[in-house]
Design a protein around this motif. Structure first.
Motif, PDB file in Angstrom:
ATOM      1  N   SER A 206       7.035   7.903   8.099  1.00 22.35           N
ATOM      2  CA  SER A 206       5.582   7.994   8.150  1.00 22.35           C
ATOM      3  C   SER A 206       4.952   9.029   9.044  1.00 22.35           C
ATOM      4  N   GLY A 327      -2.871   4.103   2.017  1.00 18.19           N
ATOM      5  CA  GLY A 327      -1.654   3.387   2.466  1.00 18.19           C
ATOM      6  C   GLY A 327      -1.938   1.836   2.806  1.00 18.19           C
ATOM      7  N   THR A 331       3.039  -0.210   3.419  1.00 15.41           N
ATOM      8  CA  THR A 331       3.643   1.437   3.399  1.00 15.41           C
ATOM      9  C   THR A 331       3.707   2.186   4.675  1.00 15.41           C
ATOM     10  N   ALA A 335       0.856   6.461   1.767  1.00 16.93           N
ATOM     11  CA  ALA A 335       1.587   6.593   0.606  1.00 16.93           C
ATOM     12  C   ALA A 335       1.054   7.948   0.062  1.00 16.93           C
ATOM     13  N   ALA A 357       7.677   9.889  -1.503  1.00 17.43           N
ATOM     14  CA  ALA A 357       6.999   8.686  -2.297  1.00 17.43           C
ATOM     15  C   ALA A 357       7.599   8.832  -3.777  1.00 17.43           C
ATOM     16  N   ILE A 379       4.675   1.255  -5.679  1.00 20.51           N
ATOM     17  CA  ILE A 379       5.038   2.592  -4.675  1.00 20.51           C
ATOM     18  C   ILE A 379       6.525   2.403  -4.175  1.00 20.51           C
ATOM     19  N   ILE A 384       8.455   2.140   2.659  1.00 22.28           N
ATOM     20  CA  ILE A 384       7.921   0.588   2.006  1.00 22.28           C
ATOM     21  C   ILE A 384       8.800  -0.351   3.149  1.00 22.28           C
ATOM     22  N   SER A 406       1.174  -2.724  -5.060  1.00 19.94           N
ATOM     23  CA  SER A 406       0.248  -2.468  -4.249  1.00 19.94           C
ATOM     24  C   SER A 406      -0.891  -3.530  -4.519  1.00 19.94           C
TER      25      SER A 406
END
Length: 529
Positions: A206, A327, A331, A335, A357, A379, A384, A406
């Motif tokens: 991330s 997101g 996530t 995302a 992703a 996703i 994740i 999601s």
């Protein structure tokens, strides 16, 4: 261009990952310490920590956690707001191999009781102002003596300072990137929050996604005004800044004038907030008196952004690149992210999927729909979460072929830009704080005079949505519903308590008995009043 490869992750095949990446959160910090040892890492209202000081203090704390019997995989609960101790605990847990459980400081005893009982921390750290309710939550769990977490209080009698004994030896712990780093509790559709397990590899990807898409570097300075215990504050700001070698300025509680003065004083060039904060800031006379041409990056997410808000941001920060972000806790923050230099026609989009992703839009049968058609976002990627803590049912229902469901409805255009249209989940979004209506409904139904209750999100110009409750209760006085609010405050955090109550004769239902919340939104309950 960062090289991307695929690997099996958490048993999910063919997950795209960055080929070169830090192996853990601890390694992420170590790299920045090597480059920026004497630079300010975090500046709070009480103290400042350089990168080397943050590294040293977190290692000392890690050693003392080990002295207290905390082993790899054990949970450490943290009821801590925005202060210097928060990132120290983050990296101490990462170095010791413990899983940090950051807990929302706004929660009431009953809510704390569930999270503490479910995560079973070996040790709890809390700020003094929350110690009483945390202690009560521990008592109500009725732990066996051997399982009862010891409570350490920052600025309290059983002092956190005891965990900063520099003589404690630190035992190096082998960390695997798939090991859990955090458990963040997020509201669940059953009314009980779910513990999302964020692994080291999740957080690492991330922050790499943020750096790459936002083009951030070591010159960045940001203010964390959103809670550090939320995924945006924790990953989007704290860990992101520590990864790139930037500086975090922290606010204990958001206040318009103080926030604006902090931006001006320190020439803050990277702002990342829920739209609510930007809206509140723009209403200030102090804000309108100054120029903010030094701001280079403005990011927003957590709730919808409206065209007028976007135009306000563009005018207020004329030299900044504006980035929408989408997101969730699951996530590990982003995302999708807006790239730099996107076309103006895409401003209502939440951006392109991050590079690692895979996002598909599926219909109710689980089939992928063509570009431009609406469906639920599925996703997949290394951001994740690993799993939901001790929740086999949620793990079974929330993932399909490595894709996380999601619960959000949206479309993807032919250029790959994603647009969020609605939420499949029955959730209210109050200034970025996620509230599931069933949780509020359960609190209302525990009132002896409430027969039925339905809760919806009502549009609000500042917070995006506010909580509105429709209540059936013949014994209730329609002119005095303050007792309902007081009842909710006993078990719910303040932001979850309904701001408006409507007393009605019955709730509208369809033929199968399902409550028609859309009817309540359209009529305001008038047809049943």
């Amino acid at each position: 261009m960062a090289a991307i490869e695929t690997m099996e992750l958490f048993g999910r095949p063919n997950v795209k990952v960055f080929a070169e990446r830090p192996a853990s959160i601890g390694e992420l910090l170590a790299a920045s310490v090597n480059l920026y040892a004497d630079k300010d890492a975090v500046v709070t209202e009480q103290r400042t920590l350089s990168y080397s000081e943050l590294d040293k203090e977190s290692t000392i704390l890690a050693a003392n956690l080990q002295q207290q019997g905390v082993k790899k995989g054990d949970r450490v609960g943290a009821v801590i707001g925005n202060c210097a101790e928060f990132p120290v605990v983050v990296f101490a847990c990462a170095k010791a191999g413990a899983i940090m459980v950051p807990i929302n400081v706004k929660l009431q005893v009953e809510e704390l009781q569930y999270i503490i009982g479910h995560s079973k921390p070996a040790l709890l750290i809390t700020e003094a102002e929350y110690a009483e309710k945390v202690s009560e939550a521990v008592e109500q769990n009725e732990f066996q003596q051997s399982d009862r977490p010891q409570l350490f209080i920052i600025g309290g009698s059983n002092s956190y300072e005891e965990l900063l004994n520099a003589d404690a030896p630190f035992q190096q712990t082998q960390i695997d990137e798939q090991d859990g780093a955090f458990i963040l509790y997020t509201s669940g559709t059953t009314g009980r929050p779910k513990g999302a397990v964020l692994a080291h590899i999740n957080a690492v990807h991330s922050v790499m996604n943020y750096k790459k898409r936002f083009e951030t570097d070591e010159t960045m300075k940001t203010i964390v005004a959103v809670p550090m215990f939320h995924v945006t504050g924790l990953v989007g700001q704290l860990l992101h800044m520590f990864y790139i070698g930037g500086t975090v300025y922290s606010m204990k509680r958001y206040q318009n004038e103080a926030y604006i003065q902090l931006i001006l004083k320190h020439q803050i060039n990277f702002l990342f907030n829920v739209p609510t904060i930007f809206i509140m800031m723009s209403t200030s006379a102090e804000f309108q008196k100054h120029s903010f041409g030094f701001v280079r990056k403005v990011a927003f997410g957590g709730s919808p952004i409206y065209q007028q808000t976007f135009q306000m941001l563009k005018q207020a920060f004329p030299n900044a690149q504006l980035h929408n972000a989408y997101g969730a806790t699951e996530t590990t923050s982003p995302a999708t992210l807006m790239p730099t230099g996107y076309p103006i026609s895409k401003v209502t989009s939440v951006g392109l999927p991050v590079d690692v992703a895979d996002i598909k839009i599926v219909d109710s049968e689980g089939y992928t729909v063509p570009p431009g058609e609406s469906g639920e976002l599925y996703i997949k990627g290394p951001m994740i979460i690993k799993e939901y803590w001790d929740n086999p049912a949620a793990n079974q229902s929330s993932f399909t072929d490595g894709y996380w469901h999601s619960g959000d409805l949206g479309i993807m255009d032919t250029d790959g830009y994603v647009y969020i249209r609605d939420r499949k989940k029955d959730m209210i979004n109050r200034g970025g704080e996620k509230i599931f209506s069933i949780e509020v409904e359960d609190a209302l139904k525990s009132h002896p005079d409430v027969v039925e209750a339905a809760v919806i999100g009502e549009p609000d110009p500042v917070f995006g949505e506010k909580v509105k409750a429709f209540v059936v209760g013949p014994k209730l006085d329609p002119n005095d519903l303050d007792g309902l609010k007081a009842h909710c405050k006993k078990t719910l955090a303040k932001f979850k308590v309904p701001e408006e109550f409507v007393l009605i004769d019955s709730l509208p239902r369809n033929a199968s008995g399902k409550i028609l919340k859309n009817t309540l939104k359209e009529t305001g309950g008038r047809s049943n009043a």
